[in-house]
Design a protein around this motif. Sequence first.
Motif, PDB file in Angstrom:
ATOM      1  N   CYS A  59      26.882  74.144  40.845  1.00  0.00           N
ATOM      2  CA  CYS A  59      26.035  74.923  41.721  1.00  0.00           C
ATOM      3  C   CYS A  59      25.591  75.951  40.915  1.00  0.00           C
ATOM      4  O   CYS A  59      26.142  76.295  40.071  1.00  0.00           O
ATOM      5  CB  CYS A  59      27.068  75.604  42.667  1.00  0.00           C
ATOM      6  N   LEU A  61      21.378  78.570  40.168  1.00  0.00           N
ATOM      7  CA  LEU A  61      20.234  79.110  40.330  1.00  0.00           C
ATOM      8  C   LEU A  61      19.287  77.926  40.251  1.00  0.00           C
ATOM      9  O   LEU A  61      19.588  76.916  39.444  1.00  0.00           O
ATOM     10  CB  LEU A  61      19.895  80.320  39.388  1.00  0.00           C
ATOM     11  N   PRO A  62      18.269  78.154  40.897  1.00  0.00           N
ATOM     12  CA  PRO A  62      17.072  77.184  40.680  1.00  0.00           C
ATOM     13  C   PRO A  62      16.609  76.914  39.308  1.00  0.00           C
ATOM     14  O   PRO A  62      16.783  77.801  38.583  1.00  0.00           O
ATOM     15  CB  PRO A  62      16.023  77.688  41.483  1.00  0.00           C
ATOM     16  N   GLY A  63      16.375  75.822  39.168  1.00  0.00           N
ATOM     17  CA  GLY A  63      16.393  75.292  37.719  1.00  0.00           C
ATOM     18  C   GLY A  63      17.447  74.245  37.324  1.00  0.00           C
ATOM     19  O   GLY A  63      17.399  73.095  36.578  1.00  0.00           O
ATOM     20  N   TYR A  64      18.546  74.627  37.606  1.00  0.00           N
ATOM     21  CA  TYR A  64      19.780  73.919  37.338  1.00  0.00           C
ATOM     22  C   TYR A  64      19.987  73.420  35.889  1.00  0.00           C
ATOM     23  O   TYR A  64      20.515  72.314  35.952  1.00  0.00           O
ATOM     24  CB  TYR A  64      19.943  72.833  38.493  1.00  0.00           C
ATOM     25  N   ASP A  68      21.807  78.328  33.927  1.00  0.00           N
ATOM     26  CA  ASP A  68      21.728  78.377  35.546  1.00  0.00           C
ATOM     27  C   ASP A  68      22.894  78.215  36.335  1.00  0.00           C
ATOM     28  O   ASP A  68      23.012  78.924  37.333  1.00  0.00           O
ATOM     29  CB  ASP A  68      20.388  77.626  35.900  1.00  0.00           C
ATOM     30  N   LEU A  69      23.625  77.296  35.961  1.00  0.00           N
ATOM     31  CA  LEU A  69      24.792  76.870  36.572  1.00  0.00           C
ATOM     32  C   LEU A  69      26.027  77.940  36.463  1.00  0.00           C
ATOM     33  O   LEU A  69      26.320  78.334  35.679  1.00  0.00           O
ATOM     34  CB  LEU A  69      25.076  75.781  36.440  1.00  0.00           C
TER      35      LEU A  69
END
Length: 339
Positions: A59, A61-64, A68-69
């Motif tokens: 889980c 942020l967008p982009g993953y 980001d995770l």
Amino acid sequence: MTRPAAKGGSRASADRLARLLNLVPYLLARPGIEIAEAAGDLGVTERQLREDLELLWVCGLPGYGPGDLIDMAFDGDRVTITYDAGIDRPLRLTPDEALALVVALRMLAETPGVANREAVERALAKIESAAGDLVGAPVAVRLPGDTERVRELSAAVERGRALRITYYTAARDETTERTIDPLRMLMVAGRAYVEAWCRRAEGVRLFRADRIDAVAELDEAAVVPPQARRHDLTDGVFRPSPDLPLITLRIGRGDRWITEYYPCERVEVDGDHWLVSLRVTDLGWARRFVLGLGPDVTVLAPVELAEQVRAQAAAALAAYATPAGAAPSADQAVGAVTQ
């Protein structure tokens, strides 16, 4: 074809989502916490917590991608969040949720008989402080039966004083003067009661607040004898027992509400009528009860009750002194007769 979700599945998913959103700020505030301790604090099993942590790993942020995770580090059975992806604060109450909690806690604090009112008031103060302006609107909480008399009685009980009351006993249709030593205030089925040692009856009694016509606080402390025992009100105030009188009535359609309002031992269908058997505190109360029901009720047992109803109906008719030949008989006026 997509199969519908199992019953309760959506609820379980919502509960898990709320738990995950609160898990990150919880762990951020406790770096290196043992998984067993965290599971105990959060009210889940260690297995469930490990599964939640595995899900958090994917889980973010967008982009993953990398960076980001959500990321965390494990040291044996300890866990530390190393990147929170912006989820660094626990969920906040919505205005409706905050107001609902405030109203519920205020109602609980005003309920007679609450054992730990200080704990309730502390929780209420914390929620009001955290919610801020969300609960700034004036809210008045009033319980059923919350009258000036109830507040007066509650204050006297909290001060631990003996009381002199004027009380109406509905079962015997009489008003008596009593001196009582209160034990506690209770709220049962929306009605307020004082449970107290009654010096007149020499036993513990329940006094309905709305039947106390007058109350005076005495200049002496309430003294409850050691043999006094509080009532078990799990099943309500009235608890039918085999030693109470059993009455049997034949009732019409308009009186079937009796079977929902009073605990009945037997209900049988007899054509358009029902045969109903129930326990009563005494036959005096039963007589007034039957007379208030009207003409579509017949007393089948006991004979003593039928005779009392017939006699009182006849006395009522005589009081009206209608012209000879025009007055209906007692049996016609009230259907409560022996068969």
